[in-house]
Motif scaffolding. Structure first.
Motif, PDB file in Angstrom:
ATOM      1  N   GLU A   1       0.838  -1.206   0.000  1.00  0.00           N
ATOM      2  CA  GLU A   1       0.000   0.000   0.000  1.00  0.00           C
ATOM      3  C   GLU A   1       0.869   1.251   0.000  1.00  0.00           C
ATOM      4  O   GLU A   1       0.651   2.173  -0.787  1.00  0.00           O
ATOM      5  CB  GLU A   1      -0.881   0.046   1.253  1.00  0.00           C
ATOM      6  CG  GLU A   1      -2.049  -0.895   1.264  1.00  0.00           C
ATOM      7  CD  GLU A   1      -2.818  -0.776   2.565  1.00  0.00           C
ATOM      8  OE1 GLU A   1      -4.024  -0.488   2.485  1.00  0.00           O
ATOM      9  OE2 GLU A   1      -2.230  -0.952   3.651  1.00  0.00           O
ATOM     10  N   VAL A   2       1.847   1.274   0.901  1.00  0.00           N
ATOM     11  CA  VAL A   2       2.741   2.424   1.017  1.00  0.00           C
ATOM     12  C   VAL A   2       3.535   2.598  -0.275  1.00  0.00           C
ATOM     13  O   VAL A   2       3.655   3.699  -0.801  1.00  0.00           O
ATOM     14  CB  VAL A   2       3.675   2.278   2.236  1.00  0.00           C
ATOM     15  CG1 VAL A   2       4.781   3.327   2.221  1.00  0.00           C
ATOM     16  CG2 VAL A   2       2.868   2.351   3.536  1.00  0.00           C
ATOM     17  N   MET A   3       4.040   1.498  -0.815  1.00  0.00           N
ATOM     18  CA  MET A   3       4.836   1.538  -2.047  1.00  0.00           C
ATOM     19  C   MET A   3       4.047   2.163  -3.187  1.00  0.00           C
ATOM     20  O   MET A   3       4.542   3.029  -3.897  1.00  0.00           O
ATOM     21  CB  MET A   3       5.273   0.115  -2.422  1.00  0.00           C
ATOM     22  CG  MET A   3       6.048  -0.010  -3.728  1.00  0.00           C
ATOM     23  SD  MET A   3       5.050  -0.284  -5.216  1.00  0.00           S
ATOM     24  CE  MET A   3       4.174  -1.775  -4.819  1.00  0.00           C
TER      25      MET A   3
ATOM     26  N   VAL B   1       0.662  10.111   2.632  1.00  0.00           N
ATOM     27  CA  VAL B   1       0.499   8.665   2.789  1.00  0.00           C
ATOM     28  C   VAL B   1       0.067   8.357   4.218  1.00  0.00           C
ATOM     29  O   VAL B   1      -0.862   7.569   4.447  1.00  0.00           O
ATOM     30  CB  VAL B   1       1.803   7.906   2.439  1.00  0.00           C
ATOM     31  CG1 VAL B   1       1.669   6.424   2.746  1.00  0.00           C
ATOM     32  CG2 VAL B   1       2.174   8.128   0.973  1.00  0.00           C
ATOM     33  N   ALA B   2       0.722   8.984   5.168  1.00  0.00           N
ATOM     34  CA  ALA B   2       0.396   8.764   6.581  1.00  0.00           C
ATOM     35  C   ALA B   2      -1.064   9.102   6.856  1.00  0.00           C
ATOM     36  O   ALA B   2      -1.784   8.321   7.491  1.00  0.00           O
ATOM     37  CB  ALA B   2       1.315   9.603   7.467  1.00  0.00           C
ATOM     38  N   SER B   3      -1.512  10.227   6.362  1.00  0.00           N
ATOM     39  CA  SER B   3      -2.892  10.657   6.567  1.00  0.00           C
ATOM     40  C   SER B   3      -3.872   9.695   5.902  1.00  0.00           C
ATOM     41  O   SER B   3      -4.890   9.321   6.486  1.00  0.00           O
ATOM     42  CB  SER B   3      -3.072  12.068   6.010  1.00  0.00           C
ATOM     43  OG  SER B   3      -4.408  12.471   6.110  1.00  0.00           O
ATOM     44  N   SER B   4      -3.565   9.289   4.695  1.00  0.00           N
ATOM     45  CA  SER B   4      -4.434   8.390   3.943  1.00  0.00           C
ATOM     46  C   SER B   4      -4.574   7.024   4.610  1.00  0.00           C
ATOM     47  O   SER B   4      -5.647   6.423   4.600  1.00  0.00           O
ATOM     48  CB  SER B   4      -3.882   8.223   2.529  1.00  0.00           C
ATOM     49  OG  SER B   4      -4.619   7.281   1.804  1.00  0.00           O
TER      50      SER B   4
ATOM     51  N   PHE C   1      -3.807   6.396   7.871  1.00  0.00           N
ATOM     52  CA  PHE C   1      -3.991   6.546   9.319  1.00  0.00           C
ATOM     53  C   PHE C   1      -2.818   5.961  10.121  1.00  0.00           C
ATOM     54  O   PHE C   1      -3.006   5.231  11.091  1.00  0.00           O
ATOM     55  CB  PHE C   1      -5.322   5.917   9.766  1.00  0.00           C
ATOM     56  CG  PHE C   1      -6.505   6.484   9.044  1.00  0.00           C
ATOM     57  CD1 PHE C   1      -6.979   7.743   9.355  1.00  0.00           C
ATOM     58  CD2 PHE C   1      -7.113   5.766   8.019  1.00  0.00           C
ATOM     59  CE1 PHE C   1      -8.065   8.289   8.660  1.00  0.00           C
ATOM     60  CE2 PHE C   1      -8.195   6.296   7.327  1.00  0.00           C
ATOM     61  CZ  PHE C   1      -8.666   7.560   7.651  1.00  0.00           C
ATOM     62  N   ILE C   2      -1.606   6.289   9.659  1.00  0.00           N
ATOM     63  CA  ILE C   2      -0.387   5.907  10.365  1.00  0.00           C
ATOM     64  C   ILE C   2       0.496   7.146  10.456  1.00  0.00           C
ATOM     65  O   ILE C   2       0.214   8.169   9.837  1.00  0.00           O
ATOM     66  CB  ILE C   2       0.361   4.739   9.650  1.00  0.00           C
ATOM     67  CG1 ILE C   2       0.719   5.112   8.195  1.00  0.00           C
ATOM     68  CG2 ILE C   2      -0.477   3.463   9.684  1.00  0.00           C
ATOM     69  CD1 ILE C   2       1.496   4.048   7.431  1.00  0.00           C
ATOM     70  N   SER C   3       1.576   7.061  11.212  1.00  0.00           N
ATOM     71  CA  SER C   3       2.457   8.221  11.348  1.00  0.00           C
ATOM     72  C   SER C   3       3.409   8.330  10.154  1.00  0.00           C
ATOM     73  O   SER C   3       3.674   7.340   9.461  1.00  0.00           O
ATOM     74  CB  SER C   3       3.278   8.103  12.639  1.00  0.00           C
ATOM     75  OG  SER C   3       4.278   7.114  12.495  1.00  0.00           O
ATOM     76  N   ALA C   4       3.923   9.526   9.948  1.00  0.00           N
ATOM     77  CA  ALA C   4       4.901   9.744   8.882  1.00  0.00           C
ATOM     78  C   ALA C   4       6.159   8.918   9.140  1.00  0.00           C
ATOM     79  O   ALA C   4       6.793   8.441   8.198  1.00  0.00           O
ATOM     80  CB  ALA C   4       5.237  11.225   8.762  1.00  0.00           C
ATOM     81  N   LYS C   5       6.505   8.737  10.402  1.00  0.00           N
ATOM     82  CA  LYS C   5       7.679   7.922  10.758  1.00  0.00           C
ATOM     83  C   LYS C   5       7.452   6.462  10.340  1.00  0.00           C
ATOM     84  O   LYS C   5       8.365   5.799   9.844  1.00  0.00           O
ATOM     85  CB  LYS C   5       7.948   8.023  12.264  1.00  0.00           C
ATOM     86  CG  LYS C   5       9.153   7.249  12.719  1.00  0.00           C
ATOM     87  CD  LYS C   5      10.432   7.808  12.144  1.00  0.00           C
ATOM     88  CE  LYS C   5      11.628   7.053  12.672  1.00  0.00           C
ATOM     89  NZ  LYS C   5      12.828   7.314  11.908  1.00  0.00           N
ATOM     90  N   THR C   6       6.225   5.976  10.531  1.00  0.00           N
ATOM     91  CA  THR C   6       5.907   4.606  10.113  1.00  0.00           C
ATOM     92  C   THR C   6       5.987   4.488   8.596  1.00  0.00           C
ATOM     93  O   THR C   6       6.483   3.488   8.067  1.00  0.00           O
ATOM     94  CB  THR C   6       4.510   4.193  10.627  1.00  0.00           C
ATOM     95  OG1 THR C   6       4.507   4.288  12.055  1.00  0.00           O
ATOM     96  CG2 THR C   6       4.149   2.783  10.205  1.00  0.00           C
TER      97      THR C   6
END
Length: 150
Positions: A96-98, A110-113, A115-120
């Motif tokens: 998903e992130v890729m 990506v983080a917002s979309s 629902f995770i942190s930018a660090k993750t």
């Protein structure tokens, strides 16, 4: 708008019809998730063929625009799709992130979309690059584009 809509309708394929034939516009729309880009000067029959082609999974570009896309994504003549085992190296979340990163989204988007942190997101991107033996977001975009994963 396409950047916001595409993640919510992952089975939808987008074809851009625009008056602009500027390289930055074409590349921007493709990075946002469109599978094709044609200009408003395209005939009705060609538009119909393009819609059908994109709907069946093909990528479509007006001939003079195809070079912009190839240049932007580093596609080379004779480049072939990788075996499915490359993608299988990634977890579902990494995939998903890729896809979002390869489409040009920023880490915060990506983080917002998702629902995770930018660090993750950063951690996932590092893992994806390592597993696929790539060194940059640009290489990741070219890799994903060559495999029709965008």
């Amino acid at each position: 708008m396409l950047r916001r809509a595409a993640p919510h309708v992952p089975d939808t394929r987008f074809l851009a019809l625009s008056v602009s034939d500027a390289a930055e516009d074409v590349v921007g729309v493709i990075r946002a998730g469109a599978r094709g880009y044609i200009t408003k000067g395209t005939s009705g029959a060609e538009v119909s063929r393009a819609v059908h082609a994109v709907a069946t999974g093909d990528a479509v570009f007006s001939p003079r625009l195809a070079g912009f896309v190839l240049d932007a994504f580093g596609a080379a003549v004779g480049e072939t799709a990788a075996a499915d085992d490359e993608l299988d190296r990634l977890t579902a979340r990494e995939q998903e992130v890729m896809r979002l990163i390869a489409r040009g989204y920023a880490y915060k988007e990506v983080a917002s979309s998702l629902f995770i942190s930018a660090k993750t997101v950063e951690t996932h991107v590092s893992s994806v690059l390592r597993k696929l033996q790539l060194s940059s977001r640009h290489e990741l975009t070219a890799w994903a584009s060559a495999r029709r994963l965008l």
